[in-house]
Design a protein around this motif. Sequence first.
Motif, PDB file in Angstrom:
ATOM      1  N   GLY A   1       0.634  -1.156   0.272  1.00 63.75           N
ATOM      2  CA  GLY A   1      -0.076   0.200  -0.245  1.00 63.75           C
ATOM      3  C   GLY A   1       1.070   1.076  -0.022  1.00 63.75           C
ATOM      4  N   MET A   2       0.178   2.596  -0.242  1.00 65.10           N
ATOM      5  CA  MET A   2       1.369   3.461  -0.235  1.00 65.10           C
ATOM      6  C   MET A   2       1.159   4.234   1.308  1.00 65.10           C
ATOM      7  SD  MET A   2       0.438   5.025  -4.078  1.00 65.10           S
ATOM      8  CE  MET A   2       1.555   6.419  -4.351  1.00 65.10           C
ATOM      9  N   GLY A   3      -0.556   3.651   1.510  1.00 61.79           N
ATOM     10  CA  GLY A   3       0.188   5.024   2.810  1.00 61.79           C
ATOM     11  C   GLY A   3      -0.447   6.147   3.089  1.00 61.79           C
ATOM     12  N   HIS A   4      -1.236   6.212   2.067  1.00 63.16           N
ATOM     13  CA  HIS A   4      -2.153   7.232   2.010  1.00 63.16           C
ATOM     14  C   HIS A   4      -3.765   7.412   2.915  1.00 63.16           C
ATOM     15  CE1 HIS A   4      -4.743  10.902  -1.433  1.00 63.16           C
ATOM     16  NE2 HIS A   4      -4.054  10.880  -0.259  1.00 63.16           N
ATOM     17  N   VAL A   5      -3.577   8.516   3.808  1.00 61.21           N
ATOM     18  CA  VAL A   5      -4.882   8.433   4.586  1.00 61.21           C
ATOM     19  C   VAL A   5      -5.748   9.673   4.076  1.00 61.21           C
ATOM     20  CG1 VAL A   5      -5.334   9.347   7.153  1.00 61.21           C
ATOM     21  CG2 VAL A   5      -3.408   7.617   6.236  1.00 61.21           C
ATOM     22  N   VAL A   6      -6.845   8.867   3.382  1.00 64.19           N
ATOM     23  CA  VAL A   6      -7.329  10.321   2.503  1.00 64.19           C
ATOM     24  C   VAL A   6      -8.787  10.401   2.282  1.00 64.19           C
ATOM     25  CG1 VAL A   6      -7.176   8.841   0.071  1.00 64.19           C
ATOM     26  CG2 VAL A   6      -8.142  10.711  -0.110  1.00 64.19           C
ATOM     27  N   VAL A   7      -9.564  11.285   2.385  1.00 68.18           N
ATOM     28  CA  VAL A   7     -10.934  11.534   2.520  1.00 68.18           C
ATOM     29  C   VAL A   7     -11.368  11.213   1.061  1.00 68.18           C
ATOM     30  CG1 VAL A   7     -12.770  13.030   2.635  1.00 68.18           C
ATOM     31  CG2 VAL A   7     -10.853  13.108   4.516  1.00 68.18           C
ATOM     32  N   MET A   8     -12.743  10.461   0.290  1.00 66.60           N
ATOM     33  CA  MET A   8     -12.461   9.782  -0.648  1.00 66.60           C
ATOM     34  C   MET A   8     -13.935  10.332  -0.776  1.00 66.60           C
ATOM     35  SD  MET A   8     -10.473   9.270  -2.552  1.00 66.60           S
ATOM     36  CE  MET A   8     -10.174   8.037  -3.829  1.00 66.60           C
ATOM     37  N   ASP A   9     -14.776  10.922  -2.060  1.00 63.07           N
ATOM     38  CA  ASP A   9     -15.744  11.251  -2.624  1.00 63.07           C
ATOM     39  C   ASP A   9     -16.553  10.756  -2.990  1.00 63.07           C
ATOM     40  OD1 ASP A   9     -14.338  12.271  -5.021  1.00 63.07           O
ATOM     41  OD2 ASP A   9     -15.508  14.028  -4.620  1.00 63.07           O
TER      42      ASP A   9
END
Length: 379
Positions: A45-53
Amino acid sequence: MASHDTIIIGAGIVGAACAHRLARDGKKVLILDPGPIGAGATAAGMGHVVVMDDSDAQFALTRYSRDLWDQLAPQLPAEADRITAGTIWVAADADEMAACEAKARWYIQRGVHVQVLDAAGLYHHEPNLRPGLAGGLLVGGDSVVYPPVVAHWLVEQAAALGAVFRGGVKVRRIEPRAVILDGGERIAADVIINAAGAWSTGLTPGLPIRRRKGHLVITDRYPGFCRHQLIELGYLKNAHASDADSVSFNIQPRGTGQMLIGSSRQFDPVDEQGHIRPLSASVDEVMVAKMIRRAAEYMPGISNLSAIRVWTGFRAATPDSLPIIGKHAQTEGLWLATGHEGLGITTSLATAEILGDLIAGKQPAIAPEPYAPGRAYSH
């Protein structure tokens, strides 16, 4: 022999987060995995902590989890390599710029701080992008972590509260309130959690999960080449393309000065008889070449960087791109925490909190129904 009231199958970041939460609740947790901690999809995993819509349910889960990551951040070790530069969704043309502005309005209405960037603003933040791009959307609260270190840390924290990890152990099958290991050992527990990701269907047949293979490339050290997580605006469209292989521009700076480059998606193919033919875990050089060419369309300088490693991983994909979190209807004592696909890092903490609340008979902070096993799947 020590007794356990909770068994977690899978020591990826989702299983580790569940162990951390349930150990804090006073549960006697046993974590089982055929490999070491965080060696599966977590390591890919890239380790991205992201809000998605992509949907209201996806937004609720990712926003809740991002808040949990922010709360956890002061406790994380330095080796977790947390970076809080944010995400820029890159718009290639006027149509994508209009989509960026609509995306911004959607986020702002829900209390997420974002900034629309015109072309000048985009190049101010990321001068190595190719000329001619229209702009982008900066989501400043997003962050990046190094997933294997966080998974190890979560298990260590759980172990300090009495949890036990057994690696090199393969679960053969799940029974009501028990698991059977290869070799025949039977371990009983009131709660069994299947957090085996792409391999969870082998233990719980009938789950609406397919494996999706992805590649990652990491470069040598080039500090400053890229400053934010950069994603092309068409990423979601490509990510949810039916069964077709696809690539998207996605690059991330690491604290080491290295660049992590994604992303590719390949389903296990299905033949005319409906039989799945599992993809090999080996690197597909053709797919990697497509991925790098796509990245170079946005950042031409990528072609001049030296790659030091390429690897793959398998993610568990559901038809509606939402994870499966909750109680299994048929098997007594079985709970599910799987199907996170490419958002396992982001949503791991929220998954653990929702599952922990449900097991404790509490109402979770967000509505759990969109992620419940047995829901009607659509996308």
